[in-house]
Write a protein that holds these residues in place. Structure first.
Motif, short mmCIF file in Angstrom:
data_model
loop_
_atom_site.label_atom_id
_atom_site.label_comp_id
_atom_site.label_asym_id
_atom_site.label_seq_id
_atom_site.Cartn_x
_atom_site.Cartn_y
_atom_site.Cartn_z
N VAL A 101 0.86 -1.18 0.00
CA VAL A 101 0.00 0.00 0.00
C VAL A 101 0.90 1.23 0.00
O VAL A 101 1.85 1.32 0.78
N GLN A 153 1.72 5.55 -0.22
CA GLN A 153 1.28 6.84 0.31
C GLN A 153 0.26 7.50 -0.62
O GLN A 153 -0.71 8.08 -0.18
N PHE A 204 -1.77 6.10 -2.76
CA PHE A 204 -2.89 5.19 -3.03
C PHE A 204 -2.72 4.37 -4.32
O PHE A 204 -2.88 3.17 -4.32
N LYS A 238 -9.95 6.83 0.13
CA LYS A 238 -9.04 6.28 -0.90
C LYS A 238 -8.07 5.29 -0.29
O LYS A 238 -7.79 4.23 -0.86
N GLN A 239 -7.53 5.64 0.89
CA GLN A 239 -6.55 4.73 1.48
C GLN A 239 -7.25 3.45 1.93
O GLN A 239 -6.66 2.37 1.88
N ARG A 240 -8.51 3.55 2.33
CA ARG A 240 -9.24 2.32 2.70
C ARG A 240 -9.51 1.46 1.47
O ARG A 240 -9.51 0.23 1.57
N ALA A 254 -7.41 1.35 -1.12
CA ALA A 254 -6.10 0.75 -1.40
C ALA A 254 -5.84 -0.44 -0.48
O ALA A 254 -5.33 -1.48 -0.91
N LEU A 263 3.34 -1.37 4.03
CA LEU A 263 2.68 -0.07 3.93
C LEU A 263 3.75 1.00 3.89
O LEU A 263 4.53 1.14 4.84
N PRO A 321 1.73 5.18 4.52
CA PRO A 321 0.35 5.23 4.00
C PRO A 321 -0.45 6.42 4.50
O PRO A 321 -1.43 6.79 3.87
N LEU A 322 -0.03 7.03 5.62
CA LEU A 322 -0.78 8.16 6.17
C LEU A 322 0.02 9.45 6.05
O LEU A 322 -0.29 10.46 6.68
#
Ligand code: ADP
Ligand code: ADP
Length: 226
Positions: A81, A83, A85, A140-142, A144, A158, A161-162
Motif C-alpha cells: 500500500v 502513500q 494510493f 481512498k486509502q481504505r 487501497a 505499507l 500510507p498516512l
C-alpha cells in the motif's frame, strides 16, 4: 515464529548508490513491524526489495520458510500500500478491490463474496460504486487497503500510507489499521519517518539510518531504555 526473515540485504543502484547496506531483521507472524528512519535512509528500497519491484544486489529474503529472493513479484504473497494510493482512476471502488482477484482468475462468485466482505470490513460498502475522484483521502486509502487485503497476503507492506494526511485523519486511520491488523491477524511492515506514529503502532521497531539498522526491538526497548 518469524514469518519474514531478511538476511544481509544489500542494494546498490546502477549509479553506485549504496542504498541498503547488508541489513538483517526478522518479523514474527502477526506482528506490526514499523521501519523508521529519516528520508533517504533506505526504507523504500527495503520495501521494494521485499515486494520484488527492486532486485536486491545481495542477501536473502525468506517468507513463510520459502526463499523468495529471486521470485517474481506476482509469486510473492505480499501486498503493498502506497502513500499516494495508486488506485485505478477509471475503476469503481468495488472494481479496484476486485482487480487482484480478477487477475488471478478467481470465479465471479468468489470475487463478489470476497469483495463484499472486505468492503464491509473497511466501511466502504455504501461507496462500492463510486469512482476514486469522488472519495476523500481516508476513503481512498481504505480502498487501497481493500485491494491488497482481498488477496489475503501473508505480509502487508505499507509505505508511509498516512504521510499526506492531516493529524486528525492520521489518528483515525491509525485506529483503523490497528483494528484490521487485530481482526485479520496479518503481519504488517509499515514504513514511516514519524516517531510518534511508530510509537503508537509498533509491536516491533526497526530503526534505519544511512542504509543500516541502528536499533531494533519493542517500543520500550528502542525509545524508553536508559
Ligand atoms: P521517499 O518518499 O520514500 O523518501 P524518495 O523521494 O526518496 O521516496 O524517492 C521517490 C522515488 O524516486 C523512488 O521511486 C526512488 O526510487 C526514486 N529516487 C530517489 N532517489 C533517487 C536518486 N538519487 N536517483 C534516482 N531515483 C531516485
Ligand atoms: P527512504 O525511503 O528512506 O527515503 P530510499 O530507499 O528512497 O530511502 O533511498 C535510499 C538511498 O538510495 C537515497 O540515497 C536515495 O537517493 C537513493 N536512491 C533511491 N532510489 C534510487 C535510484 N533509483 N537510483 C539511485 N539512487 C537511488
Amino acid at each position: 515464529d518469524a514469518v519474514l526473515d531478511v538476511s544481509e540485504l544489500t542494494k546498490i543502484y546502477p549509479d553506485g548508490t549504496l542504498a541498503v547496506d547488508g541489513i538483517s531483521f526478522d518479523v514474527q507472524a502477526g506482528d506490526f513491524c514499523v521501519i523508521i528512519g529519516p528520508s533517504g535512509c533506505g526504507k523504500s528500497t527495503t520495501l521494494h526489495s521485499l515486494v520484488g519491484t527492486i532486485e536486491a544486489t545481495d542477501g536473502t529474503i525468506t517468507l513463510d520458510g520459502a526463499d523468495i529472493t529471486d521470485a517474481p513479484t506476482y509469486e510473492r504473497d505480499i501486498g503493498l500500500v502506497f502513500q499516494d494510493f495508486q488506485l485505478f482512476p477509471h475503476l469503481s471502488v468495488a472494481e479496484n478491490a476486485a482487480y487482484g482477484l480478477e487477475r488471478i482468475g478467481a470465479e465471479d462468485d468468489e470475487i463478489e463474496e470476497r469483495v463484499d466482505d472486505v468492503l464491509e470490513m473497511m466501511n466502504l460498502a455504501d461507496l462500492a460504486d463510486r469512482q476514486p475522484t469522488e472519495l476523500s483521502a481516508g476513503q481512498k486509502q481504505r480502498v487501497a487497503l481493500s485491494r491488497s487485503l482481498v488477496l489475503e497476503p501473508t505480509l502487508l507492506l505499507l509505505d508511509e500510507p498516512l504521510g499526506d494526511m492531516d493529524y486528525k485523519l492520521q489518528k483515525q486511520m491509525e485506529r483503523e489499521l490497528l483494528r484490521i491488523h487485530h481482526e485479520l491477524d496479518i503481519t504488517f511492515v509499515y514504513v514511516t519517518h514519524d516517531q510518534v506514529q511508530a510509537m503508537r503502532l509498533a509491536d516491533q521497531i526497526v530503526v534505519m539510518n544511512d542504509g543500516q539498522i541502528e536499533q531494533s526491538g519493542s517500543v520500550d526497548e528502542v525509545y524508553n531504555s536508559p
